[in-house]
Design a protein around this motif. Structure first.
Motif, mmCIF file in Angstrom:
data_model
loop_
_atom_site.group_PDB
_atom_site.id
_atom_site.type_symbol
_atom_site.label_atom_id
_atom_site.label_comp_id
_atom_site.label_asym_id
_atom_site.label_seq_id
_atom_site.Cartn_x
_atom_site.Cartn_y
_atom_site.Cartn_z
ATOM 1 N N PHE A 188 0.848 -1.438 -0.166
ATOM 2 C CA PHE A 188 -0.337 -0.174 0.017
ATOM 3 C C PHE A 188 0.712 1.275 0.103
ATOM 4 C CE2 PHE A 188 -4.628 1.584 0.990
ATOM 5 C CZ PHE A 188 -4.303 2.273 0.558
ATOM 6 N N CYS A 189 1.234 2.063 -0.906
ATOM 7 C CA CYS A 189 2.069 2.929 -1.223
ATOM 8 C C CYS A 189 1.169 4.014 -0.977
ATOM 9 C CB CYS A 189 3.382 3.394 -2.846
ATOM 10 S SG CYS A 189 4.017 3.930 -2.703
ATOM 11 N N ALA A 190 1.677 5.025 -0.588
ATOM 12 C CA ALA A 190 1.021 6.670 -0.826
ATOM 13 C C ALA A 190 2.069 7.307 -1.496
ATOM 14 C CB ALA A 190 1.201 7.340 0.648
ATOM 15 N N VAL A 191 1.569 8.087 -2.793
ATOM 16 C CA VAL A 191 1.926 9.397 -2.895
ATOM 17 C C VAL A 191 1.912 10.780 -3.191
ATOM 18 C CG1 VAL A 191 2.675 9.835 -5.606
ATOM 19 C CG2 VAL A 191 2.363 7.569 -5.846
ATOM 20 N N MET A 192 3.105 11.050 -2.847
ATOM 21 C CA MET A 192 2.701 12.608 -2.080
ATOM 22 C C MET A 192 3.452 13.545 -3.389
ATOM 23 S SD MET A 192 2.084 12.855 1.645
ATOM 24 C CE MET A 192 1.722 14.123 1.809
ATOM 25 N N GLY A 193 2.611 14.754 -2.777
ATOM 26 C CA GLY A 193 3.839 15.854 -4.226
ATOM 27 C C GLY A 193 3.693 17.222 -3.981
ATOM 28 N N PRO A 194 4.000 18.315 -4.747
ATOM 29 C CA PRO A 194 3.135 19.462 -4.822
ATOM 30 C C PRO A 194 2.331 19.112 -6.331
ATOM 31 C CG PRO A 194 5.486 19.373 -4.907
ATOM 32 C CD PRO A 194 4.961 18.078 -4.446
ATOM 33 N N SER A 195 0.921 20.388 -5.944
ATOM 34 C CA SER A 195 0.377 20.273 -7.396
ATOM 35 C C SER A 195 1.168 20.518 -8.899
ATOM 36 C CB SER A 195 -0.784 20.742 -7.517
ATOM 37 O OG SER A 195 -1.228 20.426 -6.479
#
Lengths: 227, 410
Positions: free
Chosen positions: A38-45
């Motif tokens: 279960f991998c979250a991907v984050m980062g700015p728009s």
């Protein structure tokens, strides 16, 4: 089922290739997702998260690089084969539910099975009812999708994404439009399916609290995975 | 409720149409009006034309076989390249019969497209009653055959159609001119000196003053002896199963028998040209109505594709193929055409019934009989459905080719 559900090697993605407006969005992404992860991907728009998700989901093709999904090398596959692979192995949940408003909640869940064909009527109905039940919407299953609340619609969208029991579930900010309570409920649903069925989940979010509850988190900044 | 046995494309197509109720209703109304106009116009025009043709052909044969014309055959030879300044007088056209007419008649009767063949011995004569006399044309016929071509019983005003060797049937005008009625005697004499006194067995009205003045019917043998052509006939009258193919059949008859055959199409060329022009105009109107129906369906579906682009994108993401999306929109076009044409056929049928009920002659009879041809209704259904499918092709292709990423992003 291979242990590596998704494998990206040096994936680049550029838009308007060959024109004066050519823009590269992904600059050589390497990523491996194992079964049940279960991998979250984050980062700015604008960092390329959705583009990455579209490529992993076979909705878009990389400009260069290699992509394997469920053990199948996809870069050389034609549209028909990609569609088949997508239908059978990948589920999508988007920020907006995109349910077919002309169909009831139960019918929306049945759509992927109908499209794939070969499901007996009773099996299809039982599977859809089971999924609707598991997202806690049994009482609303015969409501038209357009007549449900945002949280309910997103839960139906999760049930629909799981209809074909996919190996990979791609969720593009599925909680972005929901209040905290509904967002938690949707996240819990995804987490439960991930644990119960071993479904690999790639979960794009801006919510740090939710990301911290995932197995791992990757940060995408300016088209590169930085952690 | 969705059923696995209903193809997926049908389910989605029907749901999309049902969801866009008002749009669907408007376009079905548009198609229905178009189909209604086509059905009504076609039925009316074919009724009108068949009425015209029935009226014209009820008093004449479809094909007439005639003996060859006399031609001048100068006995002088001219050298090649030599031009002769002689004037050759056309020969007199003697009354003569068709050579071997019985063999020719049986040959024609064996043709599958021929319905009736009837021999006629016709010529000019004088009808005399006391001091009054009138020039007439007599037609010697075999009643049982000839009355199947020209149904005199239908046009009979008084008397019967009996034609023994001493009977004659005359028109109303001639009866008035000579002051005679059924049962009266009439002396008929011909240019070759033959004469016979015949009894008027019936008086008919062919619907034309000239025809009622001149036309008379007698038995074939009576005419042959009066005209001095014993055993011969001057024409063979033929009816065929397809009146519009009469000219082609006439040519086949000429080719098979060597006897000159004229069809009604050739002899009534102007009438036939008018009928053809009417048919062409009707076809043009049908074409343009069909075209506007097609554009109506296409424009609605283009709007539906735009409205549903996100749903199309999500369907594609869920593994629905381009072919399935294409079929969903083609089906919508076909269903709009089919639904519209069902309503349109109903509108057309009601309009025809109203026309039949209210458009009447002064005596209360219908202006002309209208035919509710199942072929017309079936053709309208099939053509409108096909038009819907064809019209939907461009929007369907556009939907199928939508990039799912772009469609979902909107």
């Amino acid at each position: 089922m291979p242990d590596d559900v998704v494998q990206l090697r040096a994936v680049h993605k550029a838009f308007n290739v060959g024109t004066a407006f050519e823009t590269e969005v992904l600059h050589g992404i390497d990523l491996t997702l194992h079964r049940g992860e279960f991998c979250a991907v984050m980062g700015p728009s604008g960092s390329g998260k959705s583009t990455l998700l579209n490529i992993v989901g076979l909705l878009d093709r990389p400009t260069s690089g290699k992509l394997q999904v469920c053990g199948e090398e996809t870069t050389e596959l034609g549209d028909r084969a990609l569609t088949r692979l997508r239908g059978h192995s990948i589920g999508f949940v988007f920020q907006y539910h995109y349910l077919i408003t002309a169909f009831t909640a139960l019918e929306n869940v049945m759509i992927p099975m109908l499209g794939a064909a070969g499901f007996p009527n009773s099996a299809m109905r039982a599977r859809a009812a089971e999924l609707i039940d598991s997202v806690g919407l049994s009482a609303w299953k015969n409501n038209l999708a357009g007549n449900m609340s945002g949280g309910q619609q997103q839960r139906v969208a999760v049930a629909r994404a799981l209809a074909m029991n996919p190996a990979l579930l791609l969720a593009d900010e599925p909680t972005g439009n929901l209040d905290t309570k509904s967002a938690d409920a949707v996240f819990d649903l995804l987490r439960r399916f991930n644990r119960e069925n071993g479904t690999t989940v790639l979960f794009v979010t801006h919510n740090g609290a939710l990301a911290s509850r995932c197995d791992k988190t990757i940060q995408v900044v300016d088209g590169l995975i930085i952690s | 409720m969705l059923q696995a046995w209903i193809p997926f494309e049908w389910i989605v197509a029907i749901r999309f149409l049902r969801e866009g109720r008002l749009q669907t209703l408007f376009i079905i109304s548009g198609v229905a009006i178009g189909v209604g106009v086509i059905v009504f116009m076609s039925a009316m025009l074919s009724g009108l034309q068949s009425n015209f043709i029935r009226r014209v052909l009820s008093a004449q044969a479809h094909v007439q076989l005639l003996p060859p014309q006399e031609v001048a055959r100068p006995q002088r030879l001219t050298e090649p390249g030599e031009i002769e300044g002689a004037i050759i007088q056309p020969p007199l056209q003697r009354l003569k019969g068709i050579d071997q007419w019985q063999a020719v008649a049986s040959q024609i009767r064996s043709m599958p497209e021929v319905v009736v063949t009837s021999p006629v011995a016709g010529g000019s004569a004088l009808a005399v009653r006391g001091a009054a006399n009138r020039a007439i044309s007599i037609a010697g016929i075999e009643p049982e055959q000839y009355f199947r071509i020209v149904d005199i019983s239908d046009k009979l005003v008084r008397g019967s159609t009996r034609l023994s060797a001493t009977d004659i049937l005359i028109g109303t005008e001639l009866a008035n001119d000579l002051g005679v009625d059924v049962g009266d005697k009439l002396r008929i004499s011909t240019a070759n000196g033959a004469a016979s006194t015949l009894t008027i067995s019936g008086i008919f009205d062919l619907g034309s003053k000239g025809a009622n003045q001149r036309n008379t019917f007698v038995a074939l043998h009576t005419a042959q002896s009066l005209l001095g052509i014993p055993g011969a006939v001057t024409s063979l009258e033929v009816t065929v199963n397809d009146v519009y193919a009469a000219e082609a059949i006439a040519q086949r008859i000429t080719a098979a028998t060597g006897v000159e055959a004229d069809s009604w199409i050739k002899t009534s060329a102007q009438f036939f040209a008018a009928v053809s022009a009417q048919t062409t105009a009707n076809t043009a109107i049908r074409f343009f109505v069909g075209l506007s129906v097609a554009f109506g369906i296409a424009s609605v579906l283009v709007v539906v594709v735009v409205q549903k682009s996100r749903e199309i994108g999500i369907l594609r993401a869920m593994g629905i193929s381009q072919g399935q999306i294409l079929r969903i929109f083609l089906l919508q076009g076909g269903l709009l055409g089919f639904g519209g044409s069902i309503v349109g056929c109903g509108i057309g049928a009601v309009a025809l019934l109203l026309w039949q009920r209210y458009a009447r002659n002064a005596d209360g009879t219908p202006l002309f009989p209208l035919v509710f041809d199942p072929v017309l209704f079936t053709a309208a259904l099939l053509l409108a459905t096909l038009t819907g499918l064809v019209a939907a092709f461009a929007p369907a292709l556009r939907a199928a080719r939508l990039d799912p990423v772009v469609a979902i992003r909107g």
